[in-house]
Design a protein around this motif. Structure first.
Motif, mmCIF file in Angstrom:
data_model
loop_
_atom_site.group_PDB
_atom_site.id
_atom_site.type_symbol
_atom_site.label_atom_id
_atom_site.label_comp_id
_atom_site.label_asym_id
_atom_site.label_seq_id
_atom_site.Cartn_x
_atom_site.Cartn_y
_atom_site.Cartn_z
ATOM 1 N N PHE A 178 0.836 -1.204 0.000
ATOM 2 C CA PHE A 178 0.000 0.000 0.000
ATOM 3 C C PHE A 178 0.870 1.252 0.000
ATOM 4 O O PHE A 178 0.616 2.183 -0.776
ATOM 5 N N VAL A 179 1.855 1.324 0.875
ATOM 6 C CA VAL A 179 2.705 2.515 0.983
ATOM 7 C C VAL A 179 3.377 2.819 -0.356
ATOM 8 O O VAL A 179 3.369 3.966 -0.819
ATOM 9 N N ILE A 180 3.921 1.802 -0.995
ATOM 10 C CA ILE A 180 4.569 2.012 -2.293
ATOM 11 C C ILE A 180 3.556 2.502 -3.322
ATOM 12 O O ILE A 180 3.797 3.463 -4.047
ATOM 13 N N ALA A 181 2.397 1.855 -3.381
ATOM 14 C CA ALA A 181 1.371 2.255 -4.352
ATOM 15 C C ALA A 181 0.862 3.668 -4.070
ATOM 16 O O ALA A 181 0.695 4.475 -4.995
ATOM 17 N N PHE A 182 0.627 3.986 -2.816
ATOM 18 C CA PHE A 182 0.129 5.312 -2.444
ATOM 19 C C PHE A 182 1.141 6.387 -2.827
ATOM 20 O O PHE A 182 0.790 7.395 -3.445
ATOM 21 N N ASP A 183 2.398 6.168 -2.477
ATOM 22 C CA ASP A 183 3.429 7.165 -2.750
ATOM 23 C C ASP A 183 3.679 7.352 -4.242
ATOM 24 O O ASP A 183 4.186 8.400 -4.651
ATOM 25 N N THR A 184 3.334 6.368 -5.049
ATOM 26 C CA THR A 184 3.545 6.486 -6.497
ATOM 27 C C THR A 184 2.270 6.861 -7.241
ATOM 28 O O THR A 184 2.219 6.767 -8.470
ATOM 29 N N GLY A 185 1.229 7.271 -6.515
ATOM 30 C CA GLY A 185 0.070 7.848 -7.164
ATOM 31 C C GLY A 185 -1.242 7.104 -7.080
ATOM 32 O O GLY A 185 -2.257 7.587 -7.584
ATOM 33 N N SER A 186 -1.290 5.952 -6.460
ATOM 34 C CA SER A 186 -2.544 5.212 -6.340
ATOM 35 C C SER A 186 -3.331 5.690 -5.122
ATOM 36 O O SER A 186 -2.809 6.393 -4.265
ATOM 37 N N TYR A 187 -4.585 5.288 -5.069
ATOM 38 C CA TYR A 187 -5.475 5.550 -3.920
ATOM 39 C C TYR A 187 -5.674 7.046 -3.663
ATOM 40 O O TYR A 187 -5.480 7.554 -2.557
ATOM 41 N N ASP A 188 -6.103 7.749 -4.694
ATOM 42 C CA ASP A 188 -6.316 9.198 -4.595
ATOM 43 C C ASP A 188 -7.280 9.587 -3.472
ATOM 44 O O ASP A 188 -7.151 10.673 -2.904
ATOM 45 N N ASP A 189 -8.238 8.729 -3.168
ATOM 46 C CA ASP A 189 -9.207 9.046 -2.104
ATOM 47 C C ASP A 189 -8.542 9.195 -0.738
ATOM 48 O O ASP A 189 -9.126 9.784 0.177
ATOM 49 N N LEU A 190 -7.348 8.667 -0.594
ATOM 50 C CA LEU A 190 -6.648 8.737 0.687
ATOM 51 C C LEU A 190 -5.590 9.836 0.732
ATOM 52 O O LEU A 190 -4.931 10.024 1.747
ATOM 53 N N ALA A 191 -5.438 10.565 -0.368
ATOM 54 C CA ALA A 191 -4.426 11.621 -0.445
ATOM 55 C C ALA A 191 -5.004 12.933 0.066
ATOM 56 O O ALA A 191 -5.968 13.461 -0.487
ATOM 57 N N ALA A 192 -4.424 13.437 1.128
ATOM 58 C CA ALA A 192 -4.832 14.725 1.681
ATOM 59 C C ALA A 192 -4.158 15.841 0.891
ATOM 60 O O ALA A 192 -3.118 15.641 0.260
ATOM 61 N N THR A 193 -4.752 17.006 0.929
ATOM 62 C CA THR A 193 -4.190 18.179 0.273
ATOM 63 C C THR A 193 -3.997 19.268 1.312
ATOM 64 O O THR A 193 -4.927 19.592 2.055
ATOM 65 N N LEU A 194 -2.806 19.795 1.367
ATOM 66 C CA LEU A 194 -2.533 20.906 2.279
ATOM 67 C C LEU A 194 -2.979 22.205 1.630
ATOM 68 O O LEU A 194 -2.737 22.427 0.445
ATOM 69 N N THR A 195 -3.610 23.073 2.410
ATOM 70 C CA THR A 195 -4.009 24.382 1.901
ATOM 71 C C THR A 195 -3.577 25.470 2.873
ATOM 72 O O THR A 195 -3.441 25.240 4.069
ATOM 73 N N ARG A 196 -3.377 26.658 2.306
ATOM 74 C CA ARG A 196 -3.079 27.834 3.139
ATOM 75 C C ARG A 196 -4.388 28.336 3.729
ATOM 76 O O ARG A 196 -5.473 27.875 3.377
ATOM 77 N N ASP A 197 -4.315 29.317 4.606
ATOM 78 C CA ASP A 197 -5.507 29.903 5.237
ATOM 79 C C ASP A 197 -6.489 30.462 4.214
ATOM 80 O O ASP A 197 -7.695 30.469 4.443
ATOM 81 N N ASP A 198 -5.968 30.899 3.063
ATOM 82 C CA ASP A 198 -6.847 31.462 2.035
ATOM 83 C C ASP A 198 -7.462 30.390 1.128
ATOM 84 O O ASP A 198 -8.170 30.703 0.178
ATOM 85 N N GLY A 199 -7.166 29.123 1.408
ATOM 86 C CA GLY A 199 -7.742 28.023 0.643
ATOM 87 C C GLY A 199 -6.908 27.567 -0.534
ATOM 88 O O GLY A 199 -7.219 26.570 -1.175
ATOM 89 N N GLU A 200 -5.829 28.266 -0.838
ATOM 90 C CA GLU A 200 -4.959 27.878 -1.944
ATOM 91 C C GLU A 200 -4.150 26.639 -1.561
ATOM 92 O O GLU A 200 -3.694 26.505 -0.422
ATOM 93 N N VAL A 201 -3.975 25.753 -2.526
ATOM 94 C CA VAL A 201 -3.228 24.516 -2.299
ATOM 95 C C VAL A 201 -1.757 24.827 -2.109
ATOM 96 O O VAL A 201 -1.179 25.642 -2.832
ATOM 97 N N ILE A 202 -1.142 24.189 -1.133
ATOM 98 C CA ILE A 202 0.282 24.307 -0.887
ATOM 99 C C ILE A 202 0.982 23.251 -1.719
ATOM 100 O O ILE A 202 0.719 22.062 -1.588
ATOM 101 N N ASP A 203 1.895 23.677 -2.572
ATOM 102 C CA ASP A 203 2.608 22.705 -3.405
ATOM 103 C C ASP A 203 3.852 22.208 -2.687
ATOM 104 O O ASP A 203 4.201 22.670 -1.604
#
Length: 114
Positions: A85-110
């Motif tokens: 799972f860890v290998i698959a997740f880190d290489t792009g699988s299981y998008d439903d489990l990928a969190a997205t970091l955002t700034r206070d203004d809602g913009e995605v942190i890259d």
């Protein structure tokens, strides 16, 4: 083998025997995380959530290291399903489990801003 090590091993074994089973377990509990971030991946977030005496969990491709609230450090191999799972997740699988970091203004942190 310490009690913490035994409980960690048992906790990891409950995730599932395949990468898909691990993903299903994590998704059903709402444990998401960041790709290629061993301190914030879904598996490390799961471990710190279900083991209240674990303060830090760091996951690598085939191992996990945890630190308890008393400072005890334990390392254990990931079971095959969790490691896959860890290998698959880190290489792009299981998008439903990928969190997205955002700034206070809602913009995605890259990745460059992390």
């Amino acid at each position: 083998m310490t009690s913490l090590h035994q409980r960690l091993t048992s906790t990891l074994n409950t995730l599932g025997m395949s990468a898909d089973a691990v993903a299903d377990t994590l998704l059903s509990g709402g444990w998401t995380g960041l790709r290629e971030d061993g301190l914030n991946c879904p598996v490390s977030n799961y471990v710190t959530a279900v083991m209240p005496d674990v303060e830090v969990a760091a996951v690598a491709f085939n191992r996990i290291t945890v630190v308890s609230i008393t400072g005890e450090t334990v390392e254990a191999p990931l079971p095959p399903g969790a490691a896959r799972f860890v290998i698959a997740f880190d290489t792009g699988s299981y998008d439903d489990l990928a969190a997205t970091l955002t700034r206070d203004d809602g913009e995605v942190i890259d990745d460059l801003e992390r």
